[in-house]
Design a protein around this motif. Structure first.
Motif, short mmCIF file in Angstrom:
data_model
loop_
_atom_site.label_atom_id
_atom_site.label_comp_id
_atom_site.label_asym_id
_atom_site.label_seq_id
_atom_site.Cartn_x
_atom_site.Cartn_y
_atom_site.Cartn_z
N GLY A 205 0.62 -1.26 -0.05
CA GLY A 205 0.04 -0.11 0.05
C GLY A 205 0.63 1.07 -0.03
N LEU A 206 1.98 1.22 -0.45
CA LEU A 206 2.99 2.46 -0.46
C LEU A 206 2.38 3.46 -1.53
CD1 LEU A 206 5.76 3.59 0.41
CD2 LEU A 206 6.66 2.67 -1.72
N THR A 207 2.02 2.97 -2.33
CA THR A 207 1.52 3.95 -3.56
C THR A 207 0.16 4.62 -3.17
OG1 THR A 207 0.64 2.01 -4.71
CG2 THR A 207 2.69 2.79 -5.41
N THR A 208 -0.66 4.01 -2.29
CA THR A 208 -1.81 4.63 -2.10
C THR A 208 -1.82 5.48 -1.10
OG1 THR A 208 -2.41 2.58 -0.86
CG2 THR A 208 -3.29 2.76 -3.01
N GLN A 209 -0.79 5.42 0.11
CA GLN A 209 -0.41 6.06 1.33
C GLN A 209 0.07 7.37 0.96
OE1 GLN A 209 1.16 3.53 4.13
NE2 GLN A 209 -0.51 2.66 4.44
N LEU A 210 1.07 7.22 0.04
CA LEU A 210 1.79 8.31 -0.58
C LEU A 210 1.06 8.99 -1.76
CD1 LEU A 210 5.69 7.16 0.20
CD2 LEU A 210 4.09 8.39 1.67
N HIS A 211 0.32 8.34 -2.43
CA HIS A 211 -0.45 9.00 -3.49
C HIS A 211 0.68 9.09 -4.80
CE1 HIS A 211 -3.57 10.01 -0.84
NE2 HIS A 211 -2.82 11.04 -0.09
N LEU A 212 1.24 8.04 -4.83
CA LEU A 212 2.08 7.80 -6.10
C LEU A 212 1.32 7.37 -7.16
CD1 LEU A 212 5.25 6.43 -4.20
CD2 LEU A 212 4.79 8.65 -4.73
N THR A 213 1.00 8.12 -8.20
CA THR A 213 0.34 7.73 -9.33
C THR A 213 1.26 8.03 -10.49
OG1 THR A 213 -0.44 9.98 -9.65
CG2 THR A 213 -1.92 8.29 -8.45
N GLY A 214 1.00 6.95 -11.64
CA GLY A 214 1.76 7.09 -12.90
C GLY A 214 3.29 7.01 -12.51
N ASN A 215 3.92 7.75 -13.11
CA ASN A 215 5.56 7.56 -13.01
C ASN A 215 6.24 7.97 -11.62
OD1 ASN A 215 5.87 6.48 -15.68
ND2 ASN A 215 6.14 8.80 -16.62
N LYS A 216 5.30 8.52 -10.91
CA LYS A 216 6.07 8.80 -9.62
C LYS A 216 6.64 7.95 -8.82
CE LYS A 216 2.74 13.01 -8.74
NZ LYS A 216 1.71 13.33 -7.70
N TYR A 217 5.94 6.62 -8.69
CA TYR A 217 6.52 5.39 -8.03
C TYR A 217 7.93 5.23 -8.64
CZ TYR A 217 7.44 0.58 -6.47
OH TYR A 217 8.17 -0.62 -5.95
N ASN A 218 7.95 5.10 -9.97
CA ASN A 218 9.19 4.73 -10.78
C ASN A 218 10.33 5.77 -10.42
OD1 ASN A 218 8.00 2.61 -11.92
ND2 ASN A 218 7.23 3.79 -13.64
N ILE A 219 9.79 7.04 -10.37
CA ILE A 219 10.87 8.11 -9.94
C ILE A 219 11.37 7.96 -8.64
CG2 ILE A 219 11.22 10.45 -9.63
CD1 ILE A 219 9.08 11.07 -12.09
N ALA A 220 10.48 7.62 -7.70
CA ALA A 220 11.08 7.34 -6.59
C ALA A 220 11.92 6.23 -6.15
CB ALA A 220 9.56 7.16 -5.39
N LEU A 221 11.67 5.24 -7.05
CA LEU A 221 12.29 4.02 -7.08
C LEU A 221 13.94 4.27 -7.73
CD1 LEU A 221 12.25 0.97 -6.43
CD2 LEU A 221 11.49 0.44 -8.74
N THR A 222 13.76 5.24 -8.70
CA THR A 222 14.99 5.50 -9.37
C THR A 222 15.87 6.32 -8.29
OG1 THR A 222 14.16 5.46 -11.57
CG2 THR A 222 16.03 6.59 -11.21
N MET A 223 15.19 7.23 -7.43
CA MET A 223 15.79 7.99 -6.76
C MET A 223 16.62 7.27 -5.60
SD MET A 223 15.92 10.79 -7.85
CE MET A 223 16.47 11.93 -6.92
N PHE A 224 15.87 6.23 -5.12
CA PHE A 224 16.54 5.19 -4.16
C PHE A 224 17.59 4.36 -4.65
CE2 PHE A 224 16.48 0.75 -2.44
CZ PHE A 224 16.69 0.91 -1.26
N PHE A 225 17.61 3.75 -5.85
CA PHE A 225 18.63 2.95 -6.47
C PHE A 225 19.76 3.69 -7.05
CE2 PHE A 225 15.32 -0.60 -6.58
CZ PHE A 225 16.07 -1.54 -5.88
N ILE A 226 19.80 4.88 -7.44
CA ILE A 226 21.03 5.31 -8.07
C ILE A 226 21.89 5.80 -6.78
CG2 ILE A 226 21.77 7.68 -9.10
CD1 ILE A 226 19.53 7.66 -11.01
N PRO A 227 21.33 6.47 -5.91
CA PRO A 227 22.50 6.63 -4.76
C PRO A 227 22.95 5.27 -4.11
CG PRO A 227 20.66 7.91 -4.38
CD PRO A 227 20.39 7.08 -5.39
#
Length: 121
Positions: free
Chosen positions: A80-102
């Motif tokens: 339920g991460l996407t619903t609690q943080l209101h991550l729709t569309g590419n927002k989840y992919n951007i958050a995932l990229t921001m996690f994996f690059i560092p």
């Protein structure tokens, strides 16, 4: 034949003999370099067993923790991460990229720093 051709053959023959003499008198490379002492097969087997018993549990634990760390973001999405943080569309992919690059950039330097300082610090 000309006298210069005979001289050339003679000089080549003398050079060949000189190089063969140098090779015969040369010191073998293994005598020059300080080689480590040779281990008997039994000693080598004991050494590898010791390395395996000390390194493999630590490396297995590190791999398990690394796998769990990288897998947690996928579990969080399913939980339920996407619903609690209101991550729709590419927002989840951007958050995932921001996690994996560092994560990828700092994983190796962090391990090198751990060699200098103890993990407890």
């Amino acid at each position: 034949m000309s006298p210069s051709a005979d001289q050339d053959r003679a000089s080549v023959s003398v050079e060949k003999q000189a190089s063969e003499t140098q090779l015969e008198n040369a010191v073998p490379v293994h005598d020059v370099v300080d080689a480590p002492p040779m281990l008997t097969p039994e000693q080598e087997k004991r050494l590898w067993r010791k390395v395996d018993l000390r390194l493999m549990p630590i490396l297995s634990l590190m791999y398990l923790l690394s796998f769990m760390d990288r897998g947690n973001i996928g579990n969080a999405k399913l939980d339920g991460l996407t619903t609690q943080l209101h991550l729709t569309g590419n927002k989840y992919n951007i958050a995932l990229t921001m996690f994996f690059i560092p994560y990828c950039l700092f994983e190796c330097p962090a391990n090198l720093v751990l060699k200098v300082f103890r993990p407890s610090r």
